[in-house]
Design an enzyme around this catalytic site. Structure first.
Site, mmCIF file in Angstrom:
data_model
loop_
_atom_site.group_PDB
_atom_site.id
_atom_site.type_symbol
_atom_site.label_atom_id
_atom_site.label_comp_id
_atom_site.label_asym_id
_atom_site.label_seq_id
_atom_site.Cartn_x
_atom_site.Cartn_y
_atom_site.Cartn_z
ATOM 1 N N CYS A 1 0.943 -1.236 -0.003
ATOM 2 C CA CYS A 1 0.048 0.047 -0.048
ATOM 3 C C CYS A 1 0.938 1.377 0.039
ATOM 4 C CB CYS A 1 -0.795 -0.040 1.174
ATOM 5 S SG CYS A 1 -2.077 -1.326 1.245
ATOM 6 N N HIS B 1 -2.453 7.087 4.640
ATOM 7 C CA HIS B 1 -1.329 6.054 4.627
ATOM 8 C C HIS B 1 -0.019 6.525 4.256
ATOM 9 C CE1 HIS B 1 -0.505 1.398 4.528
ATOM 10 N NE2 HIS B 1 -0.159 1.956 5.703
#
Ligand code: CA
Length: 459
Positions: free
Chosen positions: A74, A132
């Site tokens: 990710c 993130h």
């Protein structure tokens, strides 16, 4: 740098042709799915999960069949996506531990995001969904070029509001800008609602909407009535996954409808990709016909659904077969906005427009590179050839993707000259990189093939 100059020249030619100059620059909608398998969209032949809205997006634009992300998990992919640079150049090679009080763990502040670049051209930018890229204040999206935020700062999130107790990264209250908000909807629907509202709110000016769904990443949670639609799927994890993908598709349709309703569909470039391949053993995704999964540099870990659509500007219903990279999207947006990417540093992505418009027929990238965890796995793709080194295995493997899409026939022993040449190219690139800036114990775990991320809380 030569690619950067080429991008500028291509842009200059577009201006000279009157294709951009004198008009309002386009708006951008960048939609990212999280851990979606290559095979799990209708436009790649998926049969058990209908994705009518993604299919109509693909039918209205260019589907890049060799679309790669710059990492197989990710956060590093997102760091490259927003900067246009190989994230290993600035140490963003691991998922960041969730550390709201640690000002050392996040997208380095001397890197410039596409949101900041577009802001200088008068764009308004919004993040809806997963960030993130650091949870401490210096890394907050509002500090990195975004004007509006709705979502969460960590690497994943529970989907039902009753779970949002605030005790862990995955259960934080959602935020609007810097404030926690009360939310009652299933997360994916809340993100779609906010994304559509952003489009309608800003339809009169150029905008950049970064819609980063966490679906269909774990935890596996879907509305019961949607799961019921998939009762014919016998694997219960895939049944939930199907429902998560279906809701994401429905919400993408909501955003596409908002563009149409706002009358700006023909002045908006919509991009869609997954941030990495499906972790097949975790969320029951499928990367067929590829080998491997999230965390690996086999095609299944890094080759993803990848679409660019711009009705009236890009061709519709076309498949583009040269390799393209997630790194290309920021430079493409910058060029279309009449902005320049930061100078004085290597820029790895290229403006894809001349290629997708057929003005250039050479490949956008002679080579693409991967490196994870500071060493292995690593890979290089040059033309149809791909050399890769897995974690915990010996000599690198060589595959000819033109003849062996599934990476089953290792040619390394037969073609030592190719191995040597590709390895030398990879080593030259590797010598430009820095070590990872932080460690992520989970990301360091070697992954068994087909198993993907090792446990449900993996980011
Ligand atoms: Ca992911």
């Amino acid at each position: 740098m030569s690619r950067f100059i080429a991008s500028c020249c291509a842009l200059a030619s577009l201006f000279a042709a009157g294709m951009v100059g004198g008009q309002r620059p386009p708006s951008f909608v960048l939609i990212v799915a999280d851990d979606l398998g290559y095979a799990d969209v209708g436009f790649h032949g998926c049969r058990d999960i209908p994705t009518p809205n993604l299919d109509r997006l693909a039918a209205s634009g260019v589907r890049c069949s060799h679309g790669y992300v710059s990492h197989s998990f990710c956060s590093p992919t997102r760091a490259g996506l927003l900067t246009g640079r190989y994230q290993q150049r600035f140490g963003h090679e691991m998922n960041p531990p969730y550390a709201p009080d640690n000002p050392a763990i996040g997208l380095p502040t001397n890197e410039v995001t596409i949101a900041a670049i577009l802001r200088a051209r008068g764009y308004v930018s919004g993040l809806v969904g997963k960030w993130h890229l650091g949870a401490a204040p210096p890394f907050h999206p509002l500090a990195r070029g975004f004007d509006e935020v709705f979502g969460f700062l960590g690497g994943g999130h529970h989907y039902f509001p009753e779970k949002w107790t605030g005790e862990t990264e995955y259960t934080t209250p959602l935020i609007r800008n810097r404030q926690p908000v009360e939310e009652r909807e299933y997360l994916t629907r809340a993100l779609g609602r906010e994304a559509a509202a952003f489009v309608e709110r800003h339809r009169a000016r150029p905008f950049f909407l970064y819609l980063a769904f966490n679906a269909p990443h774990t935890p596996m949670q879907a509305p019961a009535e949607v799961e019921e639609r998939f009762r014919a799927i016998s694997n219960p994890t895939r049944r939930t996954y199907a429902a998560m993908v279906a809701v994401m598709d429905e919400q993408i349709g909501r955003v596409l409808d908002a563009l149409r309703r706002s009358g700006i569909e023909s002045n908006t470039l919509v991009m869609f990709l997954s941030d990495n391949g499906g972790p097949t053993g975790v969320n029951a995704s499928s990367n067929e016909p590829f080998r491997g999964a999230k965390g690996q540099v086999y095609e299944g870990g890094i080759r993803v659904p990848f679409v660019l659509a711009w009705p009236g500007r890009l061709p519709a219903g076309v498949v583009y077969e040269h390799p393209v990279s997630s790194l290309d999207l920021a430079p493409t947006m910058a060029a279309l906005a009449g902005a320049t990417m930061p100078t004085g540093r290597p820029m790895d992505g290229v403006n894809l427009m001349p290629y997708l418009l057929g003005e250039r027929t050479d490949p956008p990238h002679a080579v693409l590179f991967w490196r994870q965890q500071g060493s292995r796995p690593w890979a290089i793709r040059a033309g149809p050839l791909k050399l890769l080194a897995s974690v915990g295995q010996g000599e690198p493997e060589l595959y000819d993707l033109a003849a062996d899409l599934g990476e089953r026939r290792d040619l390394a022993a037969e073609r030592p000259a190719d191995v040597h040449a590709l390895r030398a190219q990879w080593e030259a690139w590797n010598a430009q990189l820095v070590p990872p800036k932080w460690e992520s114990p989970r990301a360091g775990q070697p992954r068994r093939e087909g198993r993907g991320a090792p446990r449900p809380t993996a980011r």
